[in-house]
Design an enzyme around this catalytic site. Structure first.
Site, PDB file in Angstrom:
ATOM      1  N   GLU A 109      43.641  55.168  33.919  1.00  0.00           N
ATOM      2  CA  GLU A 109      43.852  55.116  35.367  1.00  0.00           C
ATOM      3  C   GLU A 109      43.659  56.447  36.071  1.00  0.00           C
ATOM      4  O   GLU A 109      43.218  56.489  37.210  1.00  0.00           O
ATOM      5  CB  GLU A 109      45.264  54.596  35.664  1.00  0.00           C
ATOM      6  CG  GLU A 109      45.413  53.120  35.457  1.00  0.00           C
ATOM      7  CD  GLU A 109      46.852  52.673  35.578  1.00  0.00           C
ATOM      8  OE1 GLU A 109      47.321  52.516  36.707  1.00  0.00           O
ATOM      9  OE2 GLU A 109      47.495  52.481  34.542  1.00  0.00           O
ATOM     10  N   ASP A 134      47.879  51.633  32.213  1.00  0.00           N
ATOM     11  CA  ASP A 134      49.315  51.655  31.896  1.00  0.00           C
ATOM     12  C   ASP A 134      49.794  50.315  31.349  1.00  0.00           C
ATOM     13  O   ASP A 134      49.173  49.270  31.567  1.00  0.00           O
ATOM     14  CB  ASP A 134      50.129  52.043  33.130  1.00  0.00           C
ATOM     15  CG  ASP A 134      49.949  53.512  33.497  1.00  0.00           C
ATOM     16  OD1 ASP A 134      49.495  54.281  32.630  1.00  0.00           O
ATOM     17  OD2 ASP A 134      50.253  53.881  34.643  1.00  0.00           O
ATOM     18  N   ASP A 150      52.375  48.397  32.079  1.00  0.00           N
ATOM     19  CA  ASP A 150      53.129  47.430  32.883  1.00  0.00           C
ATOM     20  C   ASP A 150      52.179  46.419  33.533  1.00  0.00           C
ATOM     21  O   ASP A 150      50.978  46.426  33.291  1.00  0.00           O
ATOM     22  CB  ASP A 150      53.980  48.154  33.926  1.00  0.00           C
ATOM     23  CG  ASP A 150      53.139  49.054  34.833  1.00  0.00           C
ATOM     24  OD1 ASP A 150      51.890  48.978  34.763  1.00  0.00           O
ATOM     25  OD2 ASP A 150      53.720  49.829  35.606  1.00  0.00           O
ATOM     26  N   GLU A 159      51.133  46.154  36.569  1.00  0.00           N
ATOM     27  CA  GLU A 159      50.131  46.791  37.420  1.00  0.00           C
ATOM     28  C   GLU A 159      48.957  47.278  36.579  1.00  0.00           C
ATOM     29  O   GLU A 159      47.795  47.085  36.933  1.00  0.00           O
ATOM     30  CB  GLU A 159      50.777  47.967  38.161  1.00  0.00           C
ATOM     31  CG  GLU A 159      50.023  48.430  39.378  1.00  0.00           C
ATOM     32  CD  GLU A 159      50.364  47.636  40.625  1.00  0.00           C
ATOM     33  OE1 GLU A 159      49.659  47.838  41.616  1.00  0.00           O
ATOM     34  OE2 GLU A 159      51.293  46.820  40.596  1.00  0.00           O
ATOM     35  N   TYR A 184      56.384  56.662  28.917  1.00  0.00           N
ATOM     36  CA  TYR A 184      56.042  56.004  30.174  1.00  0.00           C
ATOM     37  C   TYR A 184      57.254  55.925  31.097  1.00  0.00           C
ATOM     38  O   TYR A 184      58.354  55.567  30.667  1.00  0.00           O
ATOM     39  CB  TYR A 184      55.490  54.606  29.896  1.00  0.00           C
ATOM     40  CG  TYR A 184      54.842  53.977  31.105  1.00  0.00           C
ATOM     41  CD1 TYR A 184      53.848  54.656  31.811  1.00  0.00           C
ATOM     42  CD2 TYR A 184      55.223  52.716  31.546  1.00  0.00           C
ATOM     43  CE1 TYR A 184      53.246  54.096  32.914  1.00  0.00           C
ATOM     44  CE2 TYR A 184      54.623  52.141  32.656  1.00  0.00           C
ATOM     45  CZ  TYR A 184      53.638  52.838  33.343  1.00  0.00           C
ATOM     46  OH  TYR A 184      53.047  52.272  34.448  1.00  0.00           O
ATOM     47  N   ARG A 195      57.900  54.090  33.837  1.00  0.00           N
ATOM     48  CA  ARG A 195      58.339  52.839  34.484  1.00  0.00           C
ATOM     49  C   ARG A 195      58.824  51.889  33.412  1.00  0.00           C
ATOM     50  O   ARG A 195      58.029  51.250  32.723  1.00  0.00           O
ATOM     51  CB  ARG A 195      57.195  52.212  35.293  1.00  0.00           C
ATOM     52  CG  ARG A 195      56.783  53.036  36.497  1.00  0.00           C
ATOM     53  CD  ARG A 195      55.861  52.293  37.435  1.00  0.00           C
ATOM     54  NE  ARG A 195      55.430  53.147  38.520  1.00  0.00           N
ATOM     55  CZ  ARG A 195      54.285  53.837  38.530  1.00  0.00           C
ATOM     56  NH1 ARG A 195      53.459  53.733  37.507  1.00  0.00           N
ATOM     57  NH2 ARG A 195      53.970  54.602  39.547  1.00  0.00           N
ATOM     58  N   HIS A 218      59.952  48.359  26.148  1.00  0.00           N
ATOM     59  CA  HIS A 218      59.398  49.131  25.046  1.00  0.00           C
ATOM     60  C   HIS A 218      60.340  50.255  24.629  1.00  0.00           C
ATOM     61  O   HIS A 218      60.919  50.229  23.564  1.00  0.00           O
ATOM     62  CB  HIS A 218      58.029  49.703  25.444  1.00  0.00           C
ATOM     63  CG  HIS A 218      56.987  48.656  25.652  1.00  0.00           C
ATOM     64  ND1 HIS A 218      56.693  48.151  26.890  1.00  0.00           N
ATOM     65  CD2 HIS A 218      56.193  48.006  24.781  1.00  0.00           C
ATOM     66  CE1 HIS A 218      55.747  47.226  26.779  1.00  0.00           C
ATOM     67  NE2 HIS A 218      55.429  47.124  25.509  1.00  0.00           N
TER      68      HIS A 218
END
Length: 762
Positions: free
Chosen positions: A9, A81, A83, A85, A283, A285, A328
């Site tokens: 990303e 990523d 998630d 999104e 990560y 989030r 996770h």
């Protein structure tokens, strides 16, 4: 030969990952989302099962073409990523690059380390369409709500307003808290504290279990203490333990960093993103408090090395958040042994917080002795109580202590002397101080995130944009308030005599607290009256659960949207069809003593204002509210004071000095000249000398602005000047901006001619 293309990303993430992969891999960035819902019309085919209509933004088209060329003949690995999104970004890439979803390799990792990247390469999967559809459902639902609600607000409240599903509910929380504060009536009372001395001359403090309503009651009690005997009736000492907090989730990181580091939620997430992309933390989030077995082992090793084996207590925490979608691992350092990092001050501070919280979670509990003492009076049923705390073994407190919601760190209480039931005590002094009940505090960002999480509203990725959005829309302000002064009474019994005095204290100080604006309150009230289900906390939380069901494959995403949309659309139609005029936010404050006319507060074209109605054939008078004033709480007296403008301060150099407030804020007018008031100047109190000073300053600035910075004998008509918005070139009756980085005084004639030939005119 580079036979593999890895798409991530962000460029920073690409740079970090490229270090871990061999020469056969090329890593490129999609720079976030590669496409989004069309901005033409709704961007959703409602009749076609709510199918989204996607488009590639103009600024992404070249990037898509480059990625498409680069992907030809290569194995493509989608490494966005982990998630929803990120999953959606991966799917959009398969669509625009023409990659088959069922065979394109999708890799995920919650830390950017060589081990994690190589493990992900060894175990690729395909794009998880359930996660993609959950993200699509959120995006489509939020577009539907915003697209259909906003025009209703334009028609019924005020043009150019907008509404959002989660944002509107967040504003409701702030509006409800603000009204609690407005309606709160502070009540004085007297709190009694005493300093006692034990038989070994040790002193300590205790508090009376009762509070008095009046000064007379407090005085009567103090006088009753003059000849009283004070005896310990109860002295209990109990061992207790204080356990470390779990490692950080997104919301707890936002709360703790907000309290301890004073950072906003958006700042925290921005800094955490950089740390993650540099491979320094996992990560950012996540709803999970779990730590990997490798992290647990590293923590044990680190704790033992720093403090000794008796401080180590490996444990794993269980995630309690319902619907946790990123189960996770908690947010932790990628390498526990790395205690410090290089980087900006914000990066270092946030990393230090994450490191300490992670390591402390694997340390032993603190052993504490808590003491509670009750002290009776022989001539009264009243009693004093005292509590104390002694840390016998510091455990995790040696490294880290969690802050509480009031931004104070937990600290040890007073240490009490050894006391037993039957011990007689002597008072040193007993004080009755006037206190005041306080309204509930306004939310800061950390407290709002905590409340949203408690209500099940939003998810880790939504908290920061939700708060940013409501502030940017002008529905909420983040404010600081200076404390106000007030007097309070204090009575003291010492040496058998009661004395009284008046003292002064500051109260009501606020820092970075969120408060709704007038327009935020008006919009909230209208939405609650017409769209009650949408504004309901339980309903908003249930929508989040539906997204979770989509992510788990339990329900088709377009069915979920249909179930929501049909009743919602009916509410929109009913609101539009209602015959009510625009919502009136006018509040009658009373009558102007000078004219006998009604005084009202309401939303005007340029924001909140007060109005004195005009007589027949006369115009009404208007004045803007001051910063921090609200339509709901402004008083008649405060409103009348606002009409003190414009203020004529007298003549200066033959022209009147007049203070007023215009479209662009407060100003001083001198003839035809205007000067803005500085940030610290109050238009209602500014004096003649300061106003004259501002006019002189403005005159000097204007003169300096017109002064040439550089001229050229070879080209007399070309002049480099200093203007209101910076330096520019004047030539041939036209003005030309200087390019970024140009130093006006060092420009050559040739450079100036080139700028004139290529630059846009101002």
């Amino acid at each position: 030969m580079q036979e593999n293309l890895v798409i991530v990303e962000s460029p920073a993430k690409a740079k970090t990952i490229e270090k871990f992969l061999g020469k056969e891999y090329v890593v490129r960035s999609s720079f976030g989302h590669i496409r989004d819902l069309s901005k033409k019309d709704l961007g959703i085919d409602i009749d076609g099962g709510f199918s989204p209509v996607y488009e590639i933004p103009r600024d992404k088209r070249k990037l898509v073409d480059d990625l498409a060329k680069l992907s030809r003949g290569k194995t493509v690995w989608l490494a966005s990523d982990e998630d929803r999104e990120g999953e959606a970004i991966a799917w959009h890439l398969t669509e625009v690059l023409g990659l088959p979803v069922e065979s394109t390799r999708r890799i995920v990792f919650h830390e950017i380390t060589k081990r994690a990247i190589l493990e992900a390469i060894e175990k690729p999967r395909t794009v998880n369409m359930n996660l993609v559809n959950a993200q699509q459902a959120r995006r489509v639902l939020d577009r539907l709500v915003g697209f259909e609600l906003s025009p209703v607000l334009w028609k019924k409240v005020k043009p150019s307003l907008s509404a959002g599903r989660v944002q509107s509910v967040a504003v409701r929380l702030l509006v409800e808290r603000e009204r609690e504060i407005i309606n709160f009536e502070s009540v004085p009372y007297f709190r009694v504290t005493a300093r006692f001395s034990s038989s070994d001359n040790s002193s300590f403090k205790a508090e009376l279990s009762r509070r008095f309503d009046t000064e007379a009651e407090a005085r009567a009690f103090l006088e009753s203490c003059t000849g009283a005997r004070f005896v310990v009736s109860k002295a209990e000492e109990k061992p207790a333990q204080r356990f470390p907090a779990a490692p950080f989730t997104t919301s707890t990181l936002q709360q703790e960093a907000g309290r301890k580091l004073g950072m906003s939620v958006s700042q925290i997430m921005s800094v955490a993103q950089r740390l993650y992309e540099q491979g320094l933390i996992t990560y950012m989030r996540t709803d999970s408090v779990n730590l990997s077995s490798q992290a647990l082992a590293q923590c044990k090793k680190e704790v033992t090395a720093l403090f000794g084996e008796n401080y180590s207590a490996p444990r794993n925490y269980k995630t309690r958040t319902k619907g946790a979608q990123e189960a996770h691992e908690a947010i932790r350092p990628s390498y526990i042994e790395r205690r410090e990092i290089e980087g900006t001050s914000a990066e270092k501070r946030l990393y230090d917080l994450i490191w300490k919280r992670t390591v402390a979670s694997q340390m032993v509990a603190a052993d504490i002795d808590r003491t509670n003492v009750v002290i009776d009076m022989d001539n009264s049923s009243e009693h004093f109580t005292a509590s104390g705390e002694v840390v016998r073994f510091d455990g995790f407190l040696r490294l880290y202590s969690e802050a509480d919601d009031e931004e104070r760190e937990q600290g040890a209480e007073e240490v009490l002397p050894a006391l037993s039931a039957g011990d007689e005590l002597t008072y040193i002094d007993i004080t009755a101080a006037e206190r005041f009940t306080t309204p509930p505090a306004r939310y800061n960002e950390a407290a709002l995130v905590k409340r949203l999480e408690e209500l099940g509203i939003g998810r880790p990725s939504t908290y920061a944009p939700t708060i940013t959005t409501v502030i940017n829309r002008g529905y909420v302000v983040k404010q600081n308030k200076e404390g106000q002064k007030r007097q309070y009474a204090q009575l003291t019994l010492a040496g058998g005599k009661v004395t009284a005095k008046k003292l002064t204290e500051s109260y009501g100080k606020e820092k970075n607290r969120l408060a709704p604006t007038d327009i935020g309150m008006v919009v909230n009230d209208y939405l609650e009256s017409q769209f009650a289900p949408i504004m309901d906390y339980n309903f908003t939380a249930s929508v989040e659960k539906e997204f979770d069901r989509v992510a788990d494959g339990g329900i088709a995403w377009n069915k979920m949207i249909a179930d929501f949309y049909e009743p919602f659309h009916r509410m929109v139609d009913e609101a539009v069809a209602s015959r009510s005029d625009k919502v009136s936010s006018a509040r009658v404050l009373g009558t102007d003593p000078a004219t006998g006319r009604m005084v009202k507060a309401r939303i005007g074209r340029y924001g909140p204002m007060v109005e004195i109605e005009g007589a027949e054939g006369e115009k009404a008078r208007f004045a803007s509210l001051k910063k921090g004033q609200l339509i709901e709480s402004v008083t008649l007296q405060e409103a009348l004071e606002l009409f003190a403008l414009p203020r004529n301060l007298g003549e200066f150099e033959g022209e009147e000095l007049v203070i007023g407030i215009g479209k662009f804020g407060p100003y001083v007018r001198h003839g035809k000249s205007f000067a803005s008031l500085a940030k610290g100047d109050d238009p209602y109190t500014i004096d003649y000398e300061r106003a004259a000073e501002l006019i002189v300053q403005r005159r000097e600035q204007s003169a300096a602005a017109g002064a040439p910075l550089k001229t050229f004998d070879e080209e007399p008509g070309l002049v480099v000047k200093n203007g209101r918005y910076g330096a520019y070139i004047a030539f041939g009756g036209k003005n030309y901006r200087l390019p970024k980085g140009a130093v006006p005084e060092k420009l050559t004639l040739e450079e100036c001619r080139r700028i004139v030939a290529t630059s846009k005119k101002q």
